[in-house]
Structure formats: structure tokens, C-alpha cells
Design an enzyme around this catalytic site. Structure first.
Site, short mmCIF file in Angstrom:
data_model
loop_
_atom_site.label_atom_id
_atom_site.label_comp_id
_atom_site.label_asym_id
_atom_site.label_seq_id
_atom_site.Cartn_x
_atom_site.Cartn_y
_atom_site.Cartn_z
N CYS A 9 -0.52 4.05 -6.36
CA CYS A 9 -1.56 3.37 -5.59
C CYS A 9 -1.65 1.95 -6.14
O CYS A 9 -1.67 1.77 -7.37
CB CYS A 9 -2.91 4.08 -5.72
SG CYS A 9 -4.28 3.20 -4.92
N CYS A 62 0.86 -1.19 0.00
CA CYS A 62 0.00 0.00 0.00
C CYS A 62 0.89 1.22 0.00
O CYS A 62 1.67 1.42 0.95
CB CYS A 62 -0.92 0.01 1.22
SG CYS A 62 -1.94 1.52 1.33
N ASN A 63 0.81 2.03 -1.03
CA ASN A 63 1.60 3.25 -1.10
C ASN A 63 1.25 4.19 0.05
O ASN A 63 2.14 4.70 0.75
CB ASN A 63 1.36 3.97 -2.42
CG ASN A 63 2.09 3.37 -3.59
OD1 ASN A 63 3.17 3.78 -3.97
ND2 ASN A 63 1.48 2.36 -4.20
#
Length: 238
Positions: A198, A84-85
Site C-alpha cells: 500500500c 495505488c496498489n
């Protein structure tokens, strides 16, 4: 199990499935035993990262991720991968919870731009509102000597529509929307390359690959780094 790594996932689940699928596809195999050993934590109930970044009165996702890390650390994985960025907003806080390295998706993504677009100067970022508002990629891009180009409000709205409505809510990607976002950043915003910041956008790229314009796909890149590191450990080179 020894010489394994741990995937901190579930943010969201389709993106985590995409990571595992790409990892397995890219692993050189001739038999079952050639695949990598890894544990996947699909912690889907982790609170929304963007909501907390934009409003600290919302549920904080970090305690749950820290708990996950602390639960797995005694098993002695070789490294963690955070899929998850936006969750990297508190990367230092998460890394402080363990002595085991967590691969930094943002750093790896920016580092790879020199190979994707060697002459790039203007780097665009497509991501969630939390990633953009917090300037999550700013220091990485600037330290690498690039000029960062953030999405306009209209592009950001369209990006979140794809991420939250199409992928997270409806469970599918709209290829036309995805490709238009990339085109707009390249042609209208004059970017030389676009970071898919993302993992839902990475999922969109897996479902409908971008072949016309250069993109730095954060999840695809961290898949490659995971594979390289895991194979090096298996072969005794690390």
C-alpha cells in the site's frame, strides 16, 4: 512537451507526494533541466478502492481512472505510473483503455524480492483489506515461486488503522505502529521479507525507514523503475 510520463495519483495524496519527492531525490541532477518531465494527476476524489472491491454496490473507481487515462493518452506520454496498489485490482481493464504501457507496480515489486532477499521463501504482505481480500498479490507471488503469508485479522486491523486513521485521516505516520507491523510479520509470522503493498505504508517507510527487517517497498520500487525507464527514453536507449 515530449518524452514525458504521467503519474496517476491522488490515492492518496500524501503517497503521491512521497512518490514525486523520492523520484526527484533519486534523479541525477546538476541543473533544473536534469529533472524528469512528467505530469501528475492528483485525482483525490477517486472513490475508495477497497470499498468498491469489498462491495460492488459502492462507487466504482475504475470509470474515473479510465477517463483520466483516455484524456491523457492523446498527449502521448511514454508510459503511465499508477500510484495505488489496490487500484491494480482492475489493471487489465485500465491497460485496455490505452495503447500506452502502464507500469505494473505489483509485478515490479515481486520481481525485486530476489535482489532484496535472495534466499527468501516466505513472503508476507501488508496492505489494505481490499488488496488482501481480493488476493491481489497472490498470483504474482506464487508465479515467482514464493510462499505467500497474509496478515492475521489483528495485523490487518492494525495495518488499516495506520493507513486510514493516522495517514489518510490525520495526515501523519506513526513510526512505532509501522515498525511493529513489519516486526510482527517477520518474527511472529516467520516471513523472510514483507511487501509494503500500500503506498501509504510506503509513505510510512519514507517517514520512518525500516532498517532492521527486509521489506519490498512497492512505491520505492516503482519510483526506481520509473526513473530507469524515463532516463533510458531520454538517452535514446528505449
Amino acid at each position: 512537451m515530449k518524452q514525458f510520463f504521467t503519474v496517476l495519483g491522488g490515492m492518496g495524496t500524501l503517497a503521491t507526494e512521497s512518490y514525486c519527492r523520492l523520484l526527484d531525490e533519486r534523479t541525477p541532477t546538476h541543473r533544473d533541466q536534469d529533472y524528469l518531465d512528467y505530469i501528475v494527476l492528483n485525482h483525490a476524489t477517486v472513490p475508495d478502492r477497497t470499498e468498491w472491491i469489498l462491495d460492488h454496490q459502492k462507487p466504482d473507481y475504475n470509470p474515473l481512472l479510465i477517463e483520466d487515462i483516455q484524456q491523457i493518452t492523446p498527449l502521448k506520454p511514454e508510459f503511465f505510473v499508477l500510484i495505488c496498489n489496490t487500484a491494480h485490482y482492475a489493471f487489465d481493464r485500465l491497460q485496455a483503455a490505452t495503447s500506452i504501457p502502464i507500469l505494473n507496480m505489483l509485478q515490479e515489486t515481486v520481481d525485486e524480492i530476489k535482489n532484496i532477499a535472495p534466499h527468501a521463501k516466505r513472503v508476507g504482505v501488508l496492505a489494505t483489506r481490499g488488496t488482501i481480500a481480493s488476493g491481489l498479490y497472490d498470483s504474482y507471488i506464487q508465479n515467482a515461486g514464493y510462499e505467500e503469508v497474509k496478515p492475521t485479522p489483528a495485523i490487518l486491523d492494525a495495518t488499516e488503522d495506520l493507513i486510514y486513521h493516522d495517514i489518510k485521516e490525520a495526515g501523519h505516520s506513526d513510526g512505532k505502529k509501522f515498525h511493529e507491523l513489519v516486526r510482527t510479520m517477520i518474527e511472529d509470522q516467520k516471513c523472510d521479507v514483507v511487501i509494503l503493498g500500500c503506498t501509504e505504508l510506503s509513505y510510512a517507510n519514507e517517514m520512518n525507514p525500516e532498517t532492521e527487517f527486509p521489506v519490498a517497498d512497492s512505491q520505492s520500487i516503482i519510483v526506481n523503475r520509473s526513473l530507469e525507464r524515463a532516463l533510458a527514453i531520454r538517452n535514446g536507449n528505449q
